[in-house]
Design an enzyme around this catalytic site. Structure first.
Site, mmCIF file in Angstrom:
data_model
loop_
_atom_site.group_PDB
_atom_site.id
_atom_site.type_symbol
_atom_site.label_atom_id
_atom_site.label_comp_id
_atom_site.label_asym_id
_atom_site.label_seq_id
_atom_site.Cartn_x
_atom_site.Cartn_y
_atom_site.Cartn_z
ATOM 1 N N GLU A 59 -8.170 -4.956 5.631
ATOM 2 C CA GLU A 59 -8.127 -4.529 4.199
ATOM 3 C C GLU A 59 -6.968 -5.674 3.540
ATOM 4 O O GLU A 59 -7.031 -6.025 2.394
ATOM 5 C CB GLU A 59 -7.640 -3.367 3.917
ATOM 6 C CG GLU A 59 -8.912 -2.349 4.401
ATOM 7 C CD GLU A 59 -8.435 -0.893 4.480
ATOM 8 O OE1 GLU A 59 -8.821 -0.103 3.779
ATOM 9 O OE2 GLU A 59 -7.779 -0.312 5.636
ATOM 10 N N HIS A 69 -12.699 3.460 0.377
ATOM 11 C CA HIS A 69 -12.734 2.505 1.523
ATOM 12 C C HIS A 69 -13.457 1.056 1.011
ATOM 13 O O HIS A 69 -14.032 0.222 1.963
ATOM 14 C CB HIS A 69 -13.212 2.870 2.936
ATOM 15 C CG HIS A 69 -12.645 4.296 3.209
ATOM 16 N ND1 HIS A 69 -13.038 5.240 3.628
ATOM 17 C CD2 HIS A 69 -11.283 4.462 3.475
ATOM 18 C CE1 HIS A 69 -12.302 6.258 4.119
ATOM 19 N NE2 HIS A 69 -10.999 5.573 3.896
ATOM 20 N N ASN A 97 0.822 -1.251 0.016
ATOM 21 C CA ASN A 97 -0.206 0.039 -0.198
ATOM 22 C C ASN A 97 1.014 1.201 -0.113
ATOM 23 O O ASN A 97 1.622 1.595 1.037
ATOM 24 C CB ASN A 97 -0.793 0.275 1.376
ATOM 25 C CG ASN A 97 -1.746 1.205 1.418
ATOM 26 O OD1 ASN A 97 -1.817 1.962 0.560
ATOM 27 N ND2 ASN A 97 -2.711 1.064 2.293
ATOM 28 N N ARG A 109 -2.627 -1.896 -3.212
ATOM 29 C CA ARG A 109 -4.075 -1.206 -2.950
ATOM 30 C C ARG A 109 -3.908 0.070 -4.152
ATOM 31 O O ARG A 109 -2.811 0.729 -4.306
ATOM 32 C CB ARG A 109 -3.956 -0.546 -1.584
ATOM 33 C CG ARG A 109 -5.385 0.458 -1.645
ATOM 34 C CD ARG A 109 -5.010 1.030 -0.106
ATOM 35 N NE ARG A 109 -6.051 1.974 -0.315
ATOM 36 C CZ ARG A 109 -6.301 2.899 0.590
ATOM 37 N NH1 ARG A 109 -5.205 3.369 1.449
ATOM 38 N NH2 ARG A 109 -7.363 3.695 0.866
ATOM 39 N N ARG A 137 -9.521 16.733 5.971
ATOM 40 C CA ARG A 137 -10.656 17.107 4.896
ATOM 41 C C ARG A 137 -12.027 17.542 5.293
ATOM 42 O O ARG A 137 -12.371 17.131 6.236
ATOM 43 C CB ARG A 137 -10.752 15.821 4.343
ATOM 44 C CG ARG A 137 -9.693 15.163 3.365
ATOM 45 C CD ARG A 137 -10.068 13.893 2.558
ATOM 46 N NE ARG A 137 -8.756 12.928 2.601
ATOM 47 C CZ ARG A 137 -8.589 11.705 2.676
ATOM 48 N NH1 ARG A 137 -9.827 10.954 2.402
ATOM 49 N NH2 ARG A 137 -7.857 10.932 2.506
ATOM 50 N N GLY A 182 -11.463 6.871 10.329
ATOM 51 C CA GLY A 182 -10.033 7.123 10.608
ATOM 52 C C GLY A 182 -9.506 8.509 10.316
ATOM 53 O O GLY A 182 -10.428 9.358 10.349
#
Length: 445
Positions: free
Chosen positions: A387, A180, A7, A91, A241, A210
């Site tokens: 994940e 996600h 990732n 990912r 964000r 998260g």
């Protein structure tokens, strides 16, 4: 047989090594400060002490080379040679609308990732660099792309279309994509197992909370709606964000301040959210500590984050009609009872009643718990996401030629008998520290 998952972020490369035959994680780690100088790797191998090595990585190729060197190190490593790695799972945040499932990486697939990079400028370029670097270091094994957006390709048009000129969608692919997805896939399948129901018949609301956060309405086992949109900026309040804002705000601030479009985009992505409200914090633990000291803006940030979550839960209750479980996952969802408390208070009229004591003791990444009160009509599960396991299983199945879209494919973790060996060991330690945890553990049926 060993499966490696990667990732890659803009300045990092996370990895996991999984022994497919033994069904256990051999090692996890991360290379940090890639391209920035003073790079270092932190490596955690089964049965060994954590290992850190400072080694400059001016690019992702050298970061992947450092990972391979560490994995094969005679003292700290977990494999004898690179030949033991039979597949690599990567990912990829944004796959656009072209992919409904994970794929083996080809030149055509890479071209598609480049084409949608401007839709996820903070993520896709780094993901692409990671794939290209790994292919140089491991050229003779299949490289597989596991996309956050693929899970959401089941959303109906009424969920993913924006009310903007239709040719924006036709010519420029402007629509809601959602992210996600790998986390939502894992937690939805686990929730079905905990409920003892066929996942095709399960309706869920899953909150992945998260630093980046989104919420997913799952209808009959498939993504029906989600809070993130064209990019990961829309939806919930996140670490840096903004989430949902009036579309007029950026234009208003451009006129007021003279800021450029790219400057406003940077502010909304990197200087807003919890950081924007508090002025200094993104970590919920820091915010909670500030709240306890009387910091009004920290308390306000918590309230805004929780209220946005609460609104989405209510909206998705209406959209789904029937909800079999509410699920919290990811770092904050799993470990921050003070956030869950603010979200869950006042939902009794919707049939969601939480138990404050159960919520307070539910702090583990090693087990699935239920914090619903005895009179709650709807279970409230906390399911630690995985994940990496989804990426591993997809990569193995792609290599073996047995893979299919998730509605036609069975993962090992869907079984009621599934056990994560590393988490089972970790739970023993958690129970020593927090014996009351045993009272809220939930098992698959």
């Amino acid at each position: 047989m060993v499966i490696l998952t990667l990732n890659c972020g803009s300045s990092s490369a996370k990895y996991q090594v999984y022994d497919w035959d033994a069904k256990e994680v051999l090692a996890v780690g991360i290379v940090e400060r890639v391209t920035q100088g003073n790079s270092f790797i932190t490596h955690k191998a089964k049965g060994k002490e954590e290992y850190t090595l400072h080694h400059n990585c001016p690019n992702h190729t050298e970061a992947v080379e450092l990972i391979i060197k560490t994995l094969t190190d005679p003292v700290h490593g977990v494999i004898h040679d690179m030949g033991m790695i039979k597949a690599v799972g990567h990912r990829v945040v944004h796959g656009g609308s072209k992919f409904t499932k994970s794929v083996i990486v080809t030149d055509e697939v890479m071209k598609a990732f480049h084409e949608v990079s401007d839709l996820a400028p903070l993520h896709n370029p780094a993901n692409i660099m990671g794939i290209e670097a790994a292919k140089k270091v491991l050229p003779n094994v299949p490289h597989c792309a596991i996309m956050d957006t693929a899970w959401h390709q089941t959303m109906p048009e009424s969920s993913y279309l924006y009310a903007v000129p239709y040719d924006w969608y036709e010519q420029h692919a402007v629509r809601r994509y959602g992210f996600h997805g790998t986390s939502f896939l894992y937690t939805s399948k686990r929730a079905a197992a905990l409920l003892g129901k066929d996942f095709h018949n399960v309706n869920l609301i899953i909150a992945h909370i998260g630093n980046g956060s989104s919420i997913n309405a799952v209808k009959n086992g498939c993504s029906f709606d989600t809070s993130m949109g064209l990019s990961p900026l829309e939806g919930l309040v996140m670490g840096t964000r903004s989430g949902d804002v009036d579309p007029a705000v950026p234009f208003y601030m451009m006129r007021k301040t003279g800021a450029s479009a790219s400057e406003i985009e940077n502010i909304l992505n990197k200087k807003s959210g919890l950081l924007g409200i508090t002025g200094q914090y993104t970590d919920r633990r820091d915010i909670q500590a500030a709240v306890e000291k009387g910091d009004r803006r920290a308390e306000l940030a918590q309230d805004v984050e929780a209220y946005r979550l609460k609104k989405y839960i209510g909206a998705y209750m209406a959209a789904l009609g029937r909800v079999d479980a509410l699920v919290f996952t990811a770092g904050v969802g799993e470990m921050a009872p003070f956030i869950r408390k603010k979200v869950l208070e006042g939902l009794e009229g919707l049939g969601i009643v939480y138990d404050p004591e159960k919520n307070a003791i539910a702090r583990t990444r090693n087990a699935e718990t239920n914090i619903a009160a005895s009179n709650s009509k709807i279970p409230i599960f906390i399911i630690p996401t995985d994940e990496e396991l989804v990426m591993t299983e997809d990569a193995y199945a792609l290599m073996a030629g047995t893979y299919d879209i998730h509605t036609n494919f069975t993962y090992t973790f869907q079984s009621p008998d599934y056990v994560n060996k590393a988490r089972a060991e970790g739970l023993k330690n958690d129970l020593v520290k927090n014996p009351a945890l045993a009272s809220i553990l939930v098992k698959a049926k």
